[in-house]
Design an enzyme around this catalytic site. Structure first.
Site, short mmCIF file in Angstrom:
data_model
loop_
_atom_site.label_atom_id
_atom_site.label_comp_id
_atom_site.label_asym_id
_atom_site.label_seq_id
_atom_site.Cartn_x
_atom_site.Cartn_y
_atom_site.Cartn_z
N GLY A 11 0.84 -1.21 0.00
CA GLY A 11 0.00 0.00 0.00
C GLY A 11 0.87 1.25 0.00
O GLY A 11 0.61 2.21 -0.74
N ASP A 70 7.66 5.43 8.22
CA ASP A 70 7.09 4.76 9.39
C ASP A 70 5.84 5.53 9.77
O ASP A 70 5.87 6.76 9.91
CB ASP A 70 8.06 4.71 10.57
CG ASP A 70 7.59 3.69 11.59
OD1 ASP A 70 7.63 2.48 11.28
OD2 ASP A 70 7.14 4.08 12.68
N SER A 71 4.74 4.81 9.89
CA SER A 71 3.47 5.51 10.05
C SER A 71 2.53 4.73 10.96
O SER A 71 2.82 3.59 11.33
CB SER A 71 2.84 5.73 8.67
OG SER A 71 2.94 4.57 7.88
N PHE A 152 -5.63 1.17 2.30
CA PHE A 152 -5.13 -0.04 2.96
C PHE A 152 -5.22 0.17 4.46
O PHE A 152 -5.69 1.21 4.93
CB PHE A 152 -3.68 -0.35 2.49
CG PHE A 152 -2.63 0.62 2.96
CD1 PHE A 152 -1.87 0.35 4.09
CD2 PHE A 152 -2.39 1.81 2.27
CE1 PHE A 152 -0.90 1.26 4.52
CE2 PHE A 152 -1.42 2.71 2.69
CZ PHE A 152 -0.67 2.43 3.83
N GLY A 153 -4.79 -0.82 5.21
CA GLY A 153 -4.72 -0.69 6.67
C GLY A 153 -6.04 -0.27 7.30
O GLY A 153 -7.09 -0.88 7.09
N TYR A 154 -5.98 0.81 8.07
CA TYR A 154 -7.15 1.27 8.84
C TYR A 154 -8.07 2.19 8.02
O TYR A 154 -9.04 2.73 8.56
CB TYR A 154 -6.67 2.01 10.10
CG TYR A 154 -5.87 1.13 11.04
CD1 TYR A 154 -6.51 0.33 11.99
CD2 TYR A 154 -4.48 1.08 10.97
CE1 TYR A 154 -5.78 -0.48 12.85
CE2 TYR A 154 -3.74 0.26 11.83
CZ TYR A 154 -4.40 -0.51 12.77
OH TYR A 154 -3.67 -1.32 13.61
N ASP A 155 -7.79 2.36 6.73
CA ASP A 155 -8.56 3.33 5.92
C ASP A 155 -10.08 3.12 5.93
O ASP A 155 -10.82 4.10 5.98
CB ASP A 155 -8.03 3.36 4.48
CG ASP A 155 -6.71 4.11 4.37
OD1 ASP A 155 -6.36 4.83 5.33
OD2 ASP A 155 -6.03 3.97 3.35
N HIS A 180 -1.33 12.10 5.50
CA HIS A 180 -0.10 12.23 6.27
C HIS A 180 1.11 11.94 5.38
O HIS A 180 2.11 12.64 5.40
CB HIS A 180 -0.16 11.25 7.46
CG HIS A 180 -0.56 9.84 7.11
ND1 HIS A 180 -1.64 9.56 6.32
CD2 HIS A 180 -0.01 8.63 7.40
CE1 HIS A 180 -1.75 8.25 6.16
NE2 HIS A 180 -0.76 7.67 6.80
N ARG A 181 0.98 10.89 4.55
CA ARG A 181 2.10 10.46 3.70
C ARG A 181 2.38 11.51 2.62
O ARG A 181 3.52 11.82 2.34
CB ARG A 181 1.74 9.11 3.08
CG ARG A 181 2.84 8.46 2.24
CD ARG A 181 2.61 6.97 2.09
NE ARG A 181 2.66 6.30 3.36
CZ ARG A 181 1.57 5.85 4.02
NH1 ARG A 181 0.38 5.95 3.50
NH2 ARG A 181 1.70 5.29 5.20
P1 ITT Z 1 7.23 -1.32 6.45
O1 ITT Z 1 7.76 -1.23 7.87
O2 ITT Z 1 7.86 -2.42 5.66
O3 ITT Z 1 7.27 0.01 5.75
P2 ITT Z 1 4.69 -1.72 7.79
O4 ITT Z 1 3.30 -1.96 7.32
O5 ITT Z 1 5.22 -2.63 8.86
O6 ITT Z 1 5.67 -1.71 6.51
P3 ITT Z 1 4.79 0.50 9.64
O7 ITT Z 1 5.62 -0.21 10.64
O8 ITT Z 1 5.13 1.94 9.32
O9 ITT Z 1 4.80 -0.23 8.23
O10 ITT Z 1 3.28 0.41 10.10
C1 ITT Z 1 2.32 1.21 9.52
C2 ITT Z 1 0.94 0.65 9.81
O11 ITT Z 1 0.06 1.78 10.09
C3 ITT Z 1 0.39 -0.01 8.56
O12 ITT Z 1 0.63 -1.39 8.57
C4 ITT Z 1 -1.08 0.35 8.63
O13 ITT Z 1 -1.71 -0.58 9.47
C5 ITT Z 1 -1.08 1.71 9.33
N1 ITT Z 1 -1.08 2.80 8.33
C6 ITT Z 1 -0.07 3.66 8.04
N2 ITT Z 1 -0.40 4.49 7.05
C7 ITT Z 1 -1.65 4.14 6.70
C8 ITT Z 1 -2.54 4.62 5.72
O14 ITT Z 1 -2.21 5.59 4.87
N3 ITT Z 1 -3.72 4.03 5.61
C9 ITT Z 1 -4.08 3.03 6.44
N4 ITT Z 1 -3.30 2.49 7.38
C10 ITT Z 1 -2.08 3.05 7.52
#
Ligand code: ITT
Length: 195
Positions: A11, A70-71, A152-155, A180-181
């Site tokens: 994502g 990192d997010s 993706f994720g929590y969107d 944020h990104r």
């Molecule tokens: P990398 O470390 O390999 O980059 P990761 O998914 O483990 O991948 P992070 O440790 O930064 O990355 O965790 C970020 C999590 O926060 C990510 O898995 C999502 O669950 C959430 N997240 C971050 N940005 C998001 C977005 O734009 N939309 C939805 N969920 C997001």
């Protein structure tokens, strides 16, 4: 310029590519085998730097420019959780769906159907000459009835300020403007253009 992304999150790769047309963006897994990076710092910034440094050293190419993200999401009624633990909120080895479900349950357990929340992104850039980091934030609220499949994720449970739809429902172009990104990346691009 060739920009290597220190992430295995598809994502993030998709969004960063869409926001960085003027650079050649390559996930590091296209160059070397993916490896585990221990993100054991207690801030987004330090974890982003850990990822960027690890990939920079693994690539063994002094001319490469590495960018890491990192997010995470911070929820007001949960005192800012899951924050830096967003990727493993439901435990090690869990996926986006399980993390989202865990967050829905955590809100329901408090008897609330929504809460103020924000996303944070820290972006780190590492080259042989310097390290830099920048941040971006997106504010809104989370709801306990996730909607939509986009992002993706929590969107699917996040509604940005000023909207009534979730990021799972809103067009990618809207997230691109607000996220944020994208805010962190626009600062990062200013730095990258000086290289
Ligand atoms: P990398 O470390 O390999 O980059 P990761 O998914 O483990 O991948 P992070 O440790 O930064 O990355 O965790 C970020 C999590 O926060 C990510 O898995 C999502 O669950 C959430 N997240 C971050 N940005 C998001 C977005 O734009 N939309 C939805 N969920 C997001």
């Amino acid at each position: 310029m060739k920009l290597v992304l220190a992430t295995s999150n598809k994502g993030k790769v998709r969004e960063i590519k869409a926001l960085c047309h003027d650079f050649e963006v390559i996930p590091y897994s296209d160059l070397i085998e993916e490896f585990e990076i221990v993100e054991d710092a207690d801030t987004f910034k330090e974890n982003a730097l850990i990822k960027a440094r690890s990939v920079f050293h693994a690539l063994q190419d002094p001319d490469v420019v590495v960018l890491a993200d990192d997010s995470g999401i911070s929820v007001d009624v949960l005192g800012g959780a899951p924050g830096i633990y967003s990727a493993r909120y439901a435990g090690a080895g869990t996926n986006d769906k399980q993390n989202l479900q865990k967050l829905v349950e955590a809100l329901k357990a408090l008897g609330v159907s929504e809460s103020g929340a924000h996303y944070t992104a820290a972006i780190a850039i590492v080259t042989k000459d310097f390290e830099q980091s920048v941040h971006g934030w997106m504010y809104g609220k989370v709801i306990t009835e996730p909607r939509g499949e986009k992002g993706f994720g929590y969107d699917p449970m996040f509604i940005p300020e000023g909207f009534s739809q979730t990021l799972g429902e809103l067009d990618d172009e809207i997230k691109k403007k607000l996220s944020h990104r994208s805010k962190a990346l626009s600062l990062a691009k200013t730095i990258l253009r000086t290289l």
